[in-house]
Write a protein that holds these residues in place. Structure first.
Motif, PDB file in Angstrom:
ATOM      1  N   GLU A  40       0.830  -1.214   0.000  1.00  0.00           N
ATOM      2  CA  GLU A  40       0.000   0.000   0.000  1.00  0.00           C
ATOM      3  C   GLU A  40       0.864   1.264   0.000  1.00  0.00           C
ATOM      4  OE1 GLU A  40      -3.546   1.878  -0.410  1.00  0.00           O
ATOM      5  OE2 GLU A  40      -3.360  -0.299  -0.252  1.00  0.00           O
ATOM      6  N   VAL A  41       1.973   1.257   0.739  1.00  0.00           N
ATOM      7  CA  VAL A  41       2.887   2.412   0.743  1.00  0.00           C
ATOM      8  C   VAL A  41       3.452   2.632  -0.657  1.00  0.00           C
ATOM      9  CG1 VAL A  41       5.142   3.240   1.560  1.00  0.00           C
ATOM     10  CG2 VAL A  41       3.489   2.333   3.193  1.00  0.00           C
ATOM     11  N   PHE A  42       3.906   1.567  -1.296  1.00  0.00           N
ATOM     12  CA  PHE A  42       4.433   1.691  -2.655  1.00  0.00           C
ATOM     13  C   PHE A  42       3.355   2.180  -3.620  1.00  0.00           C
ATOM     14  CE2 PHE A  42       7.911  -1.238  -1.282  1.00  0.00           C
ATOM     15  CZ  PHE A  42       8.951  -0.354  -1.543  1.00  0.00           C
ATOM     16  N   HIS A  43       2.145   1.709  -3.437  1.00  0.00           N
ATOM     17  CA  HIS A  43       1.041   2.142  -4.293  1.00  0.00           C
ATOM     18  C   HIS A  43       0.784   3.643  -4.128  1.00  0.00           C
ATOM     19  CE1 HIS A  43      -2.727   1.994  -6.494  1.00  0.00           C
ATOM     20  NE2 HIS A  43      -3.304   2.619  -5.489  1.00  0.00           N
ATOM     21  N   ILE A  44       0.789   4.119  -2.885  1.00  0.00           N
ATOM     22  CA  ILE A  44       0.563   5.549  -2.630  1.00  0.00           C
ATOM     23  C   ILE A  44       1.662   6.383  -3.279  1.00  0.00           C
ATOM     24  CG2 ILE A  44       0.553   7.335  -0.831  1.00  0.00           C
ATOM     25  CD1 ILE A  44      -0.879   5.278   0.978  1.00  0.00           C
ATOM     26  N   PHE A  45       2.901   5.963  -3.081  1.00  0.00           N
ATOM     27  CA  PHE A  45       4.012   6.738  -3.639  1.00  0.00           C
ATOM     28  C   PHE A  45       4.077   6.663  -5.161  1.00  0.00           C
ATOM     29  CE2 PHE A  45       5.651   6.896   0.697  1.00  0.00           C
ATOM     30  CZ  PHE A  45       6.064   8.221   0.741  1.00  0.00           C
ATOM     31  N   SER A  46       3.631   5.548  -5.725  1.00  0.00           N
ATOM     32  CA  SER A  46       3.681   5.435  -7.183  1.00  0.00           C
ATOM     33  C   SER A  46       2.634   6.328  -7.860  1.00  0.00           C
ATOM     34  CB  SER A  46       3.505   3.987  -7.623  1.00  0.00           C
ATOM     35  OG  SER A  46       2.186   3.559  -7.390  1.00  0.00           O
ATOM     36  N   GLU A  47       1.578   6.664  -7.122  1.00  0.00           N
ATOM     37  CA  GLU A  47       0.518   7.479  -7.706  1.00  0.00           C
ATOM     38  C   GLU A  47       0.429   8.865  -7.071  1.00  0.00           C
ATOM     39  OE1 GLU A  47      -3.152   5.455  -8.023  1.00  0.00           O
ATOM     40  OE2 GLU A  47      -2.269   3.715  -9.009  1.00  0.00           O
ATOM     41  N   ILE A  48       1.485   9.273  -6.388  1.00  0.00           N
ATOM     42  CA  ILE A  48       1.440  10.537  -5.653  1.00  0.00           C
ATOM     43  C   ILE A  48       1.208  11.740  -6.563  1.00  0.00           C
ATOM     44  CG2 ILE A  48       3.922  11.055  -5.647  1.00  0.00           C
ATOM     45  CD1 ILE A  48       3.501  11.764  -2.615  1.00  0.00           C
ATOM     46  N   MET A  49       1.697  11.704  -7.783  1.00  0.00           N
ATOM     47  CA  MET A  49       1.556  12.838  -8.695  1.00  0.00           C
ATOM     48  C   MET A  49       0.210  12.855  -9.423  1.00  0.00           C
ATOM     49  SD  MET A  49       4.117  14.454  -8.099  1.00  0.00           S
ATOM     50  CE  MET A  49       5.663  15.112  -8.609  1.00  0.00           C
ATOM     51  N   THR A  50      -0.409  11.691  -9.573  1.00  0.00           N
ATOM     52  CA  THR A  50      -1.652  11.627 -10.351  1.00  0.00           C
ATOM     53  C   THR A  50      -2.896  11.438  -9.490  1.00  0.00           C
ATOM     54  OG1 THR A  50      -1.365   9.248 -10.688  1.00  0.00           O
ATOM     55  CG2 THR A  50      -0.475  10.722 -12.391  1.00  0.00           C
TER      56      THR A  50
END
Length: 170
Positions: A40-50
């Motif tokens: 979930e942390v990786f998911h949040i950071f991967s979509e932080i810009m969009t």
């Protein structure tokens, strides 16, 4: 006859160790939750810009949800083990030993459990409200109903515990 009775009582007393694998299973469940948390942390950071603000808040609420569940598992493992299996005598002087460890009784454990369930349900309800456009009214109504049921159950359980005398001094 007394020997049979004594042997049976020793067998019953020793059977408490059948709970040890259950507590170990909860440790494994924490490993699974840690993997889910990391994902979930990786998911949040991967979509932080969009991601929208609501999506980020929902992601963070998912992290809080997992943290609450893991905290609850720790309380259940420590207090359950100490209350029902064996005292952790060697850890009494450990400098990182939590202050509450060894002081949570079965009644306290049940109150913490229902409190955590209410908190987790509240977080799920908040996540539902953050995604209200994606939910049908019926789904949202079920979420509210379930949360209110957990909340009422928690209040009633705490009241029963208080009336029974388990809430002395709280």
């Amino acid at each position: 006859m007394k020997r049979i009775e004594t042997a049976f009582e020793h067998l019953l007393f020793s059977s408490r160790w059948l709970m040890a694998p259950v507590y170990f299973g909860l440790v494994l469940a924490m490993v699974v939750l840690l993997i889910k948390f990391t994902k979930e942390v990786f998911h949040i950071f991967s979509e932080i810009m969009t991601a929208t603000g609501g999506e980020l808040i929902t992601g963070v609420l998912s992290l809080v949800d997992i943290a609450l569940i893991m905290n609850l598992l720790i309380i259940i493992m420590f207090s359950g083990y100490e209350n029902f299996v064996s005292k952790m005598e060697d850890l009494h002087s450990h400098r990182d030993r939590p202050d509450w460890m060894g002081h949570i009784g079965f009644s306290d454990l049940k109150i913490k459990l229902i409190g955590s369930i209410v908190a987790i349900s509240g977080i799920e309800l908040l996540k539902g409200f953050m995604n209200v456009a994606k939910l049908e009214d019926r789904e949202l109504a079920w979420m509210v109903g379930i949360h209110v049921t957990f909340l009422a159950s928690g209040v009633l359980y705490a009241l029963m515990d208080r009336l029974h005398g388990g809430g002395k001094g709280h």
